[in-house]
Design a protein around this motif. Structure first.
Motif, PDB file in Angstrom:
ATOM      1  N   GLU A   1       0.833  -1.198   0.000  1.00 40.10           N
ATOM      2  CA  GLU A   1       0.000   0.000   0.000  1.00 40.10           C
ATOM      3  C   GLU A   1       0.865   1.243   0.000  1.00 40.10           C
ATOM      4  OE1 GLU A   1      -3.166   2.134   3.024  1.00 40.10           O
ATOM      5  OE2 GLU A   1      -3.408  -0.009   2.596  1.00 40.10           O
ATOM      6  N   LEU A   2       0.590   2.155  -0.922  1.00 39.45           N
ATOM      7  CA  LEU A   2       1.343   3.395  -1.026  1.00 39.45           C
ATOM      8  C   LEU A   2       0.839   4.420  -0.020  1.00 39.45           C
ATOM      9  CD1 LEU A   2       1.372   3.781  -4.929  1.00 39.45           C
ATOM     10  CD2 LEU A   2       3.165   2.808  -3.494  1.00 39.45           C
ATOM     11  N   SER A   3       1.668   5.415   0.243  1.00 38.80           N
ATOM     12  CA  SER A   3       1.235   6.556   1.045  1.00 38.80           C
ATOM     13  C   SER A   3       0.246   7.384   0.236  1.00 38.80           C
ATOM     14  CB  SER A   3       2.441   7.411   1.441  1.00 38.80           C
ATOM     15  OG  SER A   3       2.034   8.698   1.867  1.00 38.80           O
ATOM     16  N   VAL A   4      -0.897   7.699   0.824  1.00 37.91           N
ATOM     17  CA  VAL A   4      -1.892   8.481   0.095  1.00 37.91           C
ATOM     18  C   VAL A   4      -1.370   9.882  -0.206  1.00 37.91           C
ATOM     19  CG1 VAL A   4      -3.089   9.410   2.127  1.00 37.91           C
ATOM     20  CG2 VAL A   4      -4.345   9.053   0.005  1.00 37.91           C
ATOM     21  N   SER A   5      -0.496  10.398   0.659  1.00 36.59           N
ATOM     22  CA  SER A   5       0.073  11.720   0.417  1.00 36.59           C
ATOM     23  C   SER A   5       0.946  11.726  -0.833  1.00 36.59           C
ATOM     24  CB  SER A   5       0.888  12.168   1.632  1.00 36.59           C
ATOM     25  OG  SER A   5       1.268  13.518   1.516  1.00 36.59           O
ATOM     26  N   ALA A   6       1.651  10.614  -1.088  1.00 33.98           N
ATOM     27  CA  ALA A   6       2.463  10.526  -2.300  1.00 33.98           C
ATOM     28  C   ALA A   6       1.581  10.522  -3.541  1.00 33.98           C
ATOM     29  CB  ALA A   6       3.329   9.269  -2.249  1.00 33.98           C
ATOM     30  N   VAL A   7       0.458   9.817  -3.484  1.00 33.59           N
ATOM     31  CA  VAL A   7      -0.444   9.745  -4.636  1.00 33.59           C
ATOM     32  C   VAL A   7      -1.104  11.094  -4.879  1.00 33.59           C
ATOM     33  CG1 VAL A   7      -2.456   8.586  -5.608  1.00 33.59           C
ATOM     34  CG2 VAL A   7      -0.834   7.291  -4.228  1.00 33.59           C
ATOM     35  N   THR A   8      -1.537  11.777  -3.819  1.00 34.05           N
ATOM     36  CA  THR A   8      -2.156  13.098  -4.004  1.00 34.05           C
ATOM     37  C   THR A   8      -1.163  14.090  -4.592  1.00 34.05           C
ATOM     38  OG1 THR A   8      -1.650  13.676  -1.694  1.00 34.05           O
ATOM     39  CG2 THR A   8      -3.836  12.775  -2.154  1.00 34.05           C
ATOM     40  N   ALA A   9       0.111  13.968  -4.223  1.00 33.01           N
ATOM     41  CA  ALA A   9       1.125  14.860  -4.790  1.00 33.01           C
ATOM     42  C   ALA A   9       1.343  14.563  -6.266  1.00 33.01           C
ATOM     43  CB  ALA A   9       2.437  14.718  -4.023  1.00 33.01           C
ATOM     44  N   VAL A  10       1.366  13.272  -6.633  1.00 31.24           N
ATOM     45  CA  VAL A  10       1.580  12.884  -8.031  1.00 31.24           C
ATOM     46  C   VAL A  10       0.468  13.431  -8.928  1.00 31.24           C
ATOM     47  CG1 VAL A  10       1.566  10.914  -9.609  1.00 31.24           C
ATOM     48  CG2 VAL A  10       2.965  10.851  -7.544  1.00 31.24           C
ATOM     49  N   PHE A  11      -0.774  13.373  -8.448  1.00 33.05           N
ATOM     50  CA  PHE A  11      -1.902  13.858  -9.245  1.00 33.05           C
ATOM     51  C   PHE A  11      -2.158  15.351  -9.026  1.00 33.05           C
ATOM     52  CE2 PHE A  11      -2.944   9.294  -9.068  1.00 33.05           C
ATOM     53  CZ  PHE A  11      -3.149   9.050 -10.408  1.00 33.05           C
ATOM     54  N   GLY A  12      -1.928  15.837  -7.814  1.00 27.31           N
ATOM     55  CA  GLY A  12      -2.269  17.215  -7.491  1.00 27.31           C
ATOM     56  C   GLY A  12      -1.325  18.237  -8.087  1.00 27.31           C
ATOM     57  N   ALA A  13      -0.016  17.957  -8.054  1.00 25.78           N
ATOM     58  CA  ALA A  13       0.958  18.932  -8.556  1.00 25.78           C
ATOM     59  C   ALA A  13       0.762  19.231 -10.039  1.00 25.78           C
ATOM     60  CB  ALA A  13       2.378  18.435  -8.273  1.00 25.78           C
ATOM     61  N   PRO A  14       0.633  18.227 -10.906  1.00 20.20           N
ATOM     62  CA  PRO A  14       0.388  18.554 -12.322  1.00 20.20           C
ATOM     63  C   PRO A  14      -0.912  19.319 -12.555  1.00 20.20           C
ATOM     64  CG  PRO A  14       1.080  16.271 -12.096  1.00 20.20           C
ATOM     65  CD  PRO A  14       0.806  16.778 -10.711  1.00 20.20           C
ATOM     66  N   ILE A  15      -1.938  19.015 -11.766  1.00 22.06           N
ATOM     67  CA  ILE A  15      -3.206  19.732 -11.917  1.00 22.06           C
ATOM     68  C   ILE A  15      -3.020  21.215 -11.622  1.00 22.06           C
ATOM     69  CG2 ILE A  15      -5.497  20.054 -10.885  1.00 22.06           C
ATOM     70  CD1 ILE A  15      -5.642  17.018 -10.579  1.00 22.06           C
ATOM     71  N   VAL A  16      -2.330  21.519 -10.520  1.00 27.53           N
ATOM     72  CA  VAL A  16      -2.103  22.917 -10.147  1.00 27.53           C
ATOM     73  C   VAL A  16      -1.273  23.619 -11.205  1.00 27.53           C
ATOM     74  CG1 VAL A  16      -1.024  24.428  -8.452  1.00 27.53           C
ATOM     75  CG2 VAL A  16      -2.324  22.444  -7.688  1.00 27.53           C
ATOM     76  N   ILE A  17      -0.205  22.967 -11.685  1.00 31.01           N
ATOM     77  CA  ILE A  17       0.646  23.573 -12.713  1.00 31.01           C
ATOM     78  C   ILE A  17      -0.153  23.841 -13.986  1.00 31.01           C
ATOM     79  CG2 ILE A  17       2.635  23.187 -14.205  1.00 31.01           C
ATOM     80  CD1 ILE A  17       3.889  21.580 -11.917  1.00 31.01           C
ATOM     81  N   ALA A  18      -0.942  22.852 -14.408  1.00 32.87           N
ATOM     82  CA  ALA A  18      -1.719  23.006 -15.641  1.00 32.87           C
ATOM     83  C   ALA A  18      -2.744  24.127 -15.517  1.00 32.87           C
ATOM     84  CB  ALA A  18      -2.418  21.685 -15.981  1.00 32.87           C
ATOM     85  N   LEU A  19      -3.438  24.200 -14.384  1.00 30.86           N
ATOM     86  CA  LEU A  19      -4.444  25.239 -14.206  1.00 30.86           C
ATOM     87  C   LEU A  19      -3.816  26.621 -14.169  1.00 30.86           C
ATOM     88  CD1 LEU A  19      -6.798  23.537 -11.586  1.00 30.86           C
ATOM     89  CD2 LEU A  19      -7.284  23.978 -13.989  1.00 30.86           C
ATOM     90  N   MET A  20      -2.647  26.748 -13.526  1.00 29.17           N
ATOM     91  CA  MET A  20      -1.983  28.047 -13.457  1.00 29.17           C
ATOM     92  C   MET A  20      -1.476  28.470 -14.837  1.00 29.17           C
ATOM     93  SD  MET A  20       0.057  28.078  -9.839  1.00 29.17           S
ATOM     94  CE  MET A  20      -0.867  28.217  -8.298  1.00 29.17           C
ATOM     95  N   LEU A  21      -0.921  27.523 -15.585  1.00 29.25           N
ATOM     96  CA  LEU A  21      -0.452  27.856 -16.932  1.00 29.25           C
ATOM     97  C   LEU A  21      -1.622  28.234 -17.832  1.00 29.25           C
ATOM     98  CD1 LEU A  21       2.277  25.111 -17.524  1.00 29.25           C
ATOM     99  CD2 LEU A  21       2.608  27.534 -17.036  1.00 29.25           C
ATOM    100  N   ARG A  22      -2.731  27.527 -17.686  1.00 33.89           N
ATOM    101  CA  ARG A  22      -3.923  27.831 -18.490  1.00 33.89           C
ATOM    102  C   ARG A  22      -4.461  29.216 -18.140  1.00 33.89           C
ATOM    103  NH1 ARG A  22      -9.413  24.094 -18.906  1.00 33.89           N
ATOM    104  NH2 ARG A  22     -10.527  25.444 -20.357  1.00 33.89           N
ATOM    105  N   GLY A  23      -4.501  29.509 -16.813  1.00 36.20           N
ATOM    106  CA  GLY A  23      -4.977  30.819 -16.400  1.00 36.20           C
ATOM    107  C   GLY A  23      -4.082  31.938 -16.908  1.00 36.20           C
ATOM    108  N   ARG A  24      -2.771  31.699 -16.883  1.00 34.53           N
ATOM    109  CA  ARG A  24      -1.836  32.722 -17.387  1.00 34.53           C
ATOM    110  C   ARG A  24      -1.995  32.916 -18.882  1.00 34.53           C
ATOM    111  NH1 ARG A  24       2.789  35.058 -15.505  1.00 34.53           N
ATOM    112  NH2 ARG A  24       4.322  35.700 -17.051  1.00 34.53           N
ATOM    113  N   ALA A  25      -2.195  31.798 -19.617  1.00 28.33           N
ATOM    114  CA  ALA A  25      -2.385  31.911 -21.065  1.00 28.33           C
ATOM    115  C   ALA A  25      -3.689  32.652 -21.373  1.00 28.33           C
ATOM    116  CB  ALA A  25      -2.413  30.512 -21.686  1.00 28.33           C
ATOM    117  N   GLY A  26      -4.721  32.408 -20.548  1.00 27.18           N
ATOM    118  CA  GLY A  26      -5.977  33.096 -20.763  1.00 27.18           C
ATOM    119  C   GLY A  26      -5.870  34.591 -20.560  1.00 27.18           C
ATOM    120  N   ARG A  27      -5.047  34.981 -19.560  1.00 28.30           N
ATOM    121  CA  ARG A  27      -4.853  36.413 -19.339  1.00 28.30           C
ATOM    122  C   ARG A  27      -4.015  37.060 -20.428  1.00 28.30           C
ATOM    123  NH1 ARG A  27      -4.323  34.571 -13.996  1.00 28.30           N
ATOM    124  NH2 ARG A  27      -2.058  34.517 -14.167  1.00 28.30           N
TER     125      ARG A  27
END
Length: 345
Positions: free
Chosen positions: A319-345
């Motif tokens: 069983e993996l650490s849930v914090s490791a899994v949330t970081a693997v999925f969460g970090a790219p989501i935050v980066i993608a949303l911020m880049l998208r928001g910057r491109a939109g502006r």
């Protein structure tokens, strides 16, 4: 005026559609979490087990009722709590990457829990769920106090985030210092806790979590109107009759209690408090707290439920650490949303 009414109707329709989509995803993940594992069951079998009640003595029923069901409910409640805590902190500091983990609040909770675990184990006693929440809340509140003091001295939000990270490092260093003098069992207990996991959930834990998180979630929803005014600036909030000082204190208390509840029962879980509010705001197309708050809770619940399912089943029986899994999925989501928001502006 008709145009404004049309915009409100369209925004409400988009919010409802997003909430329903996330709710359906959450239900699917909930069912999958009950079915998948070392003892696999079909959705029809799970429905029959739930309908029969907890009295069934079969292996599948015991696994569902005593292991999987409390675990998935805990993941749902704590995921929603962590998402709301991140949303409150992002509103409070007007910073899109503020959350309990980044600002060192989770590290402060870990420090106090470490002290209690080492002392309690040395005394041969066992902490109750209420004591776990209380100690984690104390650590969260003290750390948040330090961050607030620092926020009065720094002039940029970037420096505030750096200061929060430094506070987290200090708390982690003190925790490691304490571990050096702890016995082996205390070290094992603290290490298991600090990895972040929803395993070992009991119905007593679920009851305590439900009371705390649902009460605080209701408080966040009740604060939607003053939070909306606060987002437009303190002068505007004061002009419409909002007690800004009282509101700031409530934000700190509620966000600290929500993050403390997560830290007490699941350990530090990263990136949910950042990623889920961003997804919720993007999904509803608005930053209004009245619209974002329910979407934020549902998004955090679905995110944690899905990550826990991956952590439990991807490399089963390991069983993996849930914090490791949330970081693997969460970090790219935050980066993608911020880049998208910057491109939109």
């Amino acid at each position: 005026m008709a145009r404004a009414a049309g915009e409100r109707a369209g925004r409400g329709g988009r919010t409802l559609a997003f909430d329903l989509a996330v709710l359906l995803a959450l239900c699917a993940l909930f069912v999958a979490s009950l079915c998948l594992g070392s003892v696999e069951t079909t959705p029809a079998e799970v429905l029959g087990i739930l309908a029969a009640g907890p009295g069934d003595a079969s292996t599948a029923a015991q696994v569902v009722w005593q292991i999987r069901l409390p675990r998935v409910i805990e993941a749902v409640l704590l995921g929603g709590a962590l998402s709301l805590s991140g949303f409150l902190l992002q509103t409070f500091f007007a910073n899109p990457i503020a959350d309990p983990f980044v600002l060192g609040v989770s590290s402060g909770a870990k420090l106090v829990v470490a002290v209690v675990i080492i002392v309690v184990l040395g005394a041969g006693q066992v902490m109750s769920p209420a004591a776990s929440v209380g100690t984690a809340f104390l650590g969260s509140l003290v750390t948040m106090g330090f961050v607030l003091l620092i926020s009065r001295r720094v002039r940029t939000q970037g420096m505030l985030i750096v200061a929060g990270v430094m506070v987290g490092y200090i708390c982690s260093a003190v925790t490691n210092f304490l571990i050096a003098f702890a016995d082996d069992q205390a070290i094992v207990n603290l290490d298991n806790w600090s990895r972040g996991s929803f395993s070992g959930a009991t119905w007593a834990d679920v009851g305590a979590i439900a009371v705390a998180t649902l009460a605080m979630s209701a408080a966040v929803f009740a604060l939607s109107k003053p939070l909306g005014a606060y987002q437009l600036g303190e002068p505007y909030a004061q002009s419409v009759g909002v007690n800004v000082l009282g509101l700031r204190m409530l934000i700190v208390l509620v966000s600290s209690l929500l993050s403390a509840c997560v830290a007490a029962f699941a350990g530090p879980v990263s990136f949910v408090g950042i990623a889920a509010p961003h997804l919720a705001r993007r999904g509803v197309g608005s930053s209004l707290p009245l619209l974002v708050t329910p979407a934020c809770f549902l998004t955090g619940a679905a995110f944690c439920c899905g990550c826990d399912l991956v952590a439990r089943t991807l490399f089963s029986p390991v069983e993996l650490s849930v914090s490791a899994v949330t970081a693997v999925f969460g970090a790219p989501i935050v980066i993608a949303l911020m880049l998208r928001g910057r491109a939109g502006r």
